[in-house]
Design a protein around this motif. Structure first.
Motif, PDB file in Angstrom:
ATOM      1  N   ALA A 145      10.048 -54.366   7.631  1.00 18.74           N
ATOM      2  CA  ALA A 145       8.774 -53.966   8.226  1.00 18.74           C
ATOM      3  C   ALA A 145       7.746 -53.506   7.198  1.00 18.74           C
ATOM      4  O   ALA A 145       6.582 -53.328   7.537  1.00 18.74           O
ATOM      5  CB  ALA A 145       9.016 -52.838   9.231  1.00 18.74           C
ATOM      6  N   LEU A 146       8.180 -53.335   5.952  1.00 18.79           N
ATOM      7  CA  LEU A 146       7.290 -52.871   4.887  1.00 18.79           C
ATOM      8  C   LEU A 146       7.081 -53.966   3.853  1.00 18.79           C
ATOM      9  O   LEU A 146       7.966 -54.788   3.618  1.00 18.79           O
ATOM     10  CB  LEU A 146       7.895 -51.657   4.171  1.00 18.79           C
ATOM     11  N   HIS A 147       5.925 -53.907   3.222  1.00 20.14           N
ATOM     12  CA  HIS A 147       5.707 -54.750   2.050  1.00 20.14           C
ATOM     13  C   HIS A 147       6.820 -54.407   1.068  1.00 20.14           C
ATOM     14  O   HIS A 147       7.138 -53.226   0.871  1.00 20.14           O
ATOM     15  CB  HIS A 147       4.334 -54.435   1.450  1.00 20.14           C
ATOM     16  N   PRO A 148       7.446 -55.392   0.441  1.00 20.54           N
ATOM     17  CA  PRO A 148       8.627 -55.127  -0.393  1.00 20.54           C
ATOM     18  C   PRO A 148       8.400 -54.166  -1.559  1.00 20.54           C
ATOM     19  O   PRO A 148       9.350 -53.557  -2.054  1.00 20.54           O
ATOM     20  CB  PRO A 148       9.046 -56.501  -0.908  1.00 20.54           C
ATOM     21  N   GLN A 149       7.178 -54.017  -2.017  1.00 22.75           N
ATOM     22  CA  GLN A 149       6.930 -53.134  -3.158  1.00 22.75           C
ATOM     23  C   GLN A 149       6.611 -51.690  -2.760  1.00 22.75           C
ATOM     24  O   GLN A 149       6.479 -50.826  -3.609  1.00 22.75           O
ATOM     25  CB  GLN A 149       5.783 -53.688  -4.001  1.00 22.75           C
ATOM     26  N   VAL A 150       6.516 -51.421  -1.474  1.00 21.43           N
ATOM     27  CA  VAL A 150       6.182 -50.066  -1.020  1.00 21.43           C
ATOM     28  C   VAL A 150       7.431 -49.195  -1.070  1.00 21.43           C
ATOM     29  O   VAL A 150       8.466 -49.541  -0.510  1.00 21.43           O
ATOM     30  CB  VAL A 150       5.597 -50.084   0.408  1.00 21.43           C
ATOM     31  N   GLY A 151       7.308 -48.053  -1.761  1.00 23.70           N
ATOM     32  CA  GLY A 151       8.419 -47.113  -1.876  1.00 23.70           C
ATOM     33  C   GLY A 151       8.013 -45.721  -1.437  1.00 23.70           C
ATOM     34  O   GLY A 151       6.867 -45.487  -1.046  1.00 23.70           O
ATOM     35  N   GLU A 152       8.961 -44.797  -1.529  1.00 17.33           N
ATOM     36  CA  GLU A 152       8.711 -43.405  -1.137  1.00 17.33           C
ATOM     37  C   GLU A 152       7.528 -42.802  -1.882  1.00 17.33           C
ATOM     38  O   GLU A 152       6.703 -42.101  -1.301  1.00 17.33           O
ATOM     39  CB  GLU A 152       9.943 -42.539  -1.410  1.00 17.33           C
ATOM     40  N   ALA A 153       7.457 -43.069  -3.166  1.00 19.10           N
ATOM     41  CA  ALA A 153       6.366 -42.507  -3.965  1.00 19.10           C
ATOM     42  C   ALA A 153       5.015 -43.026  -3.489  1.00 19.10           C
ATOM     43  O   ALA A 153       4.016 -42.300  -3.537  1.00 19.10           O
ATOM     44  CB  ALA A 153       6.561 -42.829  -5.447  1.00 19.10           C
ATOM     45  N   ASP A 154       4.990 -44.263  -3.016  1.00 17.77           N
ATOM     46  CA  ASP A 154       3.728 -44.833  -2.525  1.00 17.77           C
ATOM     47  C   ASP A 154       3.279 -44.147  -1.235  1.00 17.77           C
ATOM     48  O   ASP A 154       2.108 -43.799  -1.084  1.00 17.77           O
ATOM     49  CB  ASP A 154       3.883 -46.337  -2.291  1.00 17.77           C
ATOM     50  N   LEU A 155       4.216 -43.951  -0.313  1.00 18.61           N
ATOM     51  CA  LEU A 155       3.867 -43.288   0.944  1.00 18.61           C
ATOM     52  C   LEU A 155       3.423 -41.850   0.668  1.00 18.61           C
ATOM     53  O   LEU A 155       2.435 -41.381   1.221  1.00 18.61           O
ATOM     54  CB  LEU A 155       5.053 -43.328   1.907  1.00 18.61           C
TER      55      LEU A 155
END
Length: 191
Positions: A145-155
């Motif tokens: 459901a997320l763009h593959p490069q999105v991580g915890e630090a991004d959110l």
């Protein structure tokens, strides 16, 4: 070791304490946690020294009211997010609800920016938000459901960047803000 019972306050001291608390709820909710204590005191009709006598200063006063200003609402957002069946739906709800809270309650931005790191309650709220972020990222990745490069630090950065913009920048019109929330969601969610 035996603890002494808390001293019983005189009627005027109880009244002052209640007035300070109500003033802090109103002022902090509407303007954030960094409002000068002189303004809280003026709204309560007491001296700044009375705030220090009753609450020990800003952090003590914040800890007295933060549940009603931010924590209860954040807990509600997390609970509702967890109740939703689909990871994408949870992500959309959480990001939208947090951005709404940040827009509507300036105090939320002070909490999320960890403006008062000596407040254990504020740091607990931040920890809970971090745990929710980690959960959303893990579930969102597993479901695609997320763009593959999105991580915890991004959110986390999206929340902090928004807090900084709202606290220190020009306040956008609500329609523009909501439109930008859509841009954020479009950028982090997979197609």
């Amino acid at each position: 070791m035996r603890q002494e019972p808390a001293p019983v306050l005189r009627a005027d001291a109880r009244r002052n304490t209640a007035q300070i608390r109500e003033a802090a709820l109103s002022v902090f909710r509407d303007r954030g946690l960094s409002v000068p204590l002189e303004e809280v005191a003026a709204a309560a009709g007491v001296s700044k020294a009375t705030i220090f006598n009753r609450f020990g200063g800003r952090v003590g006063l914040i800890e007295t009211v933060v549940d009603q200003i931010v924590a209860v609402e954040m807990d509600r957002i997390v609970a509702h997010t967890r109740s939703l069946p689909e990871p994408r739906e949870r992500i959309v709800h959480y990001v939208t609800a947090m951005r709404d809270l940040q827009y509507d309650r300036p105090a939320a931005n002070d909490v999320l920016l960890q403006a008062y790191p000596h407040s254990a309650q504020l740091m607990d709220i931040c920890r809970a938000a971090g745990e929710m972020n980690a959960e959303l990222i893990a579930d969102g990745r597993a479901a695609g459901a997320l763009h593959p490069q999105v991580g915890e630090a991004d959110l986390h950065a999206l929340v902090v960047d928004n807090a900084l913009a709202l606290k220190h920048g020009a306040r956008p019109e609500r329609a523009d803000y909501d439109r930008r929330t859509g841009f954020v969601l479009h950028g982090i969610c997979s197609d």
